[in-house]
Design an enzyme around this catalytic site. Structure first.
Site, PDB file in Angstrom:
ATOM      1  N   CYS A  56       0.830  -1.216   0.000  1.00 18.32           N
ATOM      2  CA  CYS A  56       0.000   0.000   0.000  1.00 18.32           C
ATOM      3  C   CYS A  56       0.858   1.257   0.000  1.00 18.32           C
ATOM      4  O   CYS A  56       0.337   2.363  -0.166  1.00 18.32           O
ATOM      5  CB  CYS A  56      -0.928   0.003   1.206  1.00 18.32           C
ATOM      6  N   HIS A  65      -9.229   3.880  -1.455  1.00 15.97           N
ATOM      7  CA  HIS A  65      -7.865   3.360  -1.323  1.00 15.97           C
ATOM      8  C   HIS A  65      -7.497   2.423  -2.481  1.00 15.97           C
ATOM      9  O   HIS A  65      -7.412   1.217  -2.301  1.00 15.97           O
ATOM     10  CB  HIS A  65      -7.748   2.640   0.040  1.00 15.97           C
TER      11      HIS A  65
END
Lengths: 144, 387
Positions: free
Chosen positions: B85, B334
């Protein structure tokens, strides 16, 4: 389908650790590790690693109950996952079952049990390994 | 080392973008950023692209070759960066280092993830690759479960409450509702969060960031040449990255990310600044507890006081230190590889005074905090408006 289909060689390589909780100990600083490490992160090249069997006794360091399982674990949900601190020091992640979920708190003593973890579909490998249960726990059905 | 400026910034709408694929998203963000920099493609020297799991999510590797191709930028070098991420933030840092070193002048940094071409379960498995596949995910742990165990410890050690965590979601949705690029355009209430279904106790659905498609891009150039392209350059005054154990259970503490502590401390040293200098900050709130821990790790509040900071409203748009004005990962969405670059886009807009309804008045110094996995990678940037 398991969470991540893996081949036979990987599963075989992990049998000592997953079945018998074999870890490593650095003969220089005496730190114990799980799973097996080839290099002691503290002593690095000066370290000397040997294999060591861990007792399987420890206590709950943190825990959660999973209601949204990954594929392959649907039939288990809800189930409890915990970070266990073994009495020799290393921590690991494992399911806690065969005990009353309400008894599982931070600090609860637990011991290793040997269980099926997951399987690669109806015709694939069955993966076994460690789970944990509370030391005082009998075989209550998991309930909250 | 040369000083480096951001002269172009852009992003696509974040969300479930059924109509558009991976290459559409990154081409749109990349071309808009280059246009924003008033630059022609011929002036670009290199591409850095952050993406986490294109292989698993769209069956495509070699994605920076694809990006160069579909943006019409061949034959300049195109390098993929992967740090779960934190892929976007580490791609930005790679571009920054390339310009700072003097090797390249004009660099475009992209971040992209196309997550809704596969079923949710498949996307969750792909995201699981950010943790320890053999010793966490294999055992039945999930990413929400890992952050839930951090939350449990934070509650145990500091008395943080589920309501305080829920307040992070409420704040970030409120900010997202002011951001036309955000995945979620609606405000939510504390009750909505508390009543949402359990995912991994104590975390509920509204404590978790969503699965999102999107892309973002930034154009970098040496500060000394920045005025050629824009009247409002934003200087990157610090770039810092740190690592920690892959598996959460190997950390000394579950209530702090040491990678965040080290990366932010080094960034403040590099910029010769303190946490109190920061006017606006984008932090990695993949789960609500992560934002509370970030307040503490970045030094905005003392360890253990993160829950009180959100409760006291210190991080709202008009608070002492506005955090996640974009809506954060929770509200803006996200798309994992895009997130780190999107944070830099939001801070650039804030420092230029272009953030419209969510503008932090007089913002001069901003910060981004991008985390990979459960904290095995952290990358921090500090940006400053050039007056």
């Amino acid at each position: 389908m398991s969470s991540m289909t893996v081949g036979l060689p990987l599963t075989w390589r992990r049998i000592p650790e997953r079945y018998n909780l074999i870890g490593s100990e650095c003969e220089i600083c005496h730190t114990k590790y799980f799973p097996v490490r080839r290099i002691c992160p503290q002593c690095r090249r000066k370290g000397k690693m040997k294999e060591v069997k861990l007792s399987g006794k420890g206590k709950v360091y943190s825990y959660t109950r999973i209601y949204a399982p990954p594929s392959g674990f649907e039939l288990d949900a809800p189930y409890m996952i915990a970070i266990i601190e073994l009495e020799e020091g290393p921590r690991l992640t494992a399911q806690v079952e065969d005990c009353n979920a309400r008894d599982v708190k931070i600090g609860t003593p637990v011991e290793m049990i040997f269980r099926k973890i997951q399987e690669d579909g109806k015709e694939g490998l069955i993966h076994y390994g460690f789970k944990f249960k509370t030391v005082s726990g009998t075989s209550h059905i998991l309930q909250e | 080392m040369r000083r480096v400026a951001i002269v172009g910034a852009a992003m696509t709408k974040f969300g479930e973008e059924w109509e558009r694929g991976f290459r559409d998203l990154i081409a749109e963000a990349g071309l808009k950023a280059i246009e924003d920099a008033n630059m022609s493609g011929n002036e670009l020297d290199a591409i850095y692209g952050g993406t986490m799991a294109a292989g698993r999510l769209i069956g495509q590797e070699h994605i920076t070759a694809l990006i160069a191709d579909y943006m019409g930028l061949n034959p300049i070098p195109a390098t993929r960066v992967e740090a779960a991420c934190a892929s976007g933030g580490v791609a930005l840092r790679s571009g920054y280092l390339a310009v700072a070193s003097g090797h390249h002048d004009n660099v475009v940094v992209g971040g992209v993830e196309k997550m809704t071409d596969v079923p949710v379960g498949e996307a969750a498995i792909a995201l699981g690759g950010a943790g320890d596949q053999e010793w966490e995910l294999f055992m039945g742990a999930t990413f929400p479960a890992l952050y839930a165990m951090m939350a449990r410890r934070h509650m145990h050690e500091f008395g943080t409450t589920e309501e305080q965590m829920a307040m992070v979601a409420v704040k970030n949705h409120a900010n997202a509702a002011k951001n036309p690029y955000a995945h979620f355009q609606k405000e939510i209430t504390l009750r909505d969060v508390m009543k949402s279904k359990k995912v991994a106790s104590p975390l509920k659905l509204y404590d978790c960031s969503p699965i999102t498609d999107g892309a973002a891009a930034i154009v970098l150039t040496p500060l000394e040449k920045a005025r050629k392209y824009t009247d409002t350059p934003v200087e990157i005054v610090a770039s810092s990255q740190a690592s920690d154990t892959l598996a959460l259970h190997h950390r000394k503490s579950l209530t702090t990310l040491n990678s965040s502590v080290v990366a932010s401390r080094n960034a403040f040293n590099m910029a010769r600044m303190k946490p109190s200098y920061i006017d606006v900050c984008e932090v990695h709130d993949c789960f609500t507890i992560a934002e509370i821990i970030a307040y503490e790790d970045l030094g905005f509040v003392k360890k253990g006081k993160g829950g009180k900071a959100i409760e006291d409203g210190e991080t709202t748009l008009d608070g002492k230190i506005p955090v996640n004005t974009s809506g954060g990962l929770k509200g803006c969405g996200h798309p994992v590889g895009a997130t780190g670059v999107k944070q830099a886009v939001e801070i650039t807009w804030q420092l230029r005074g272009e953030a419209k309804k969510r503008q932090v008045r007089g913002a001069e110094i901003g910060m981004t905090h991008n985390v990979g996995g459960s904290g095995a990678t952290c990358v921090v940037h500090i940006m400053k408006r050039v007056n």
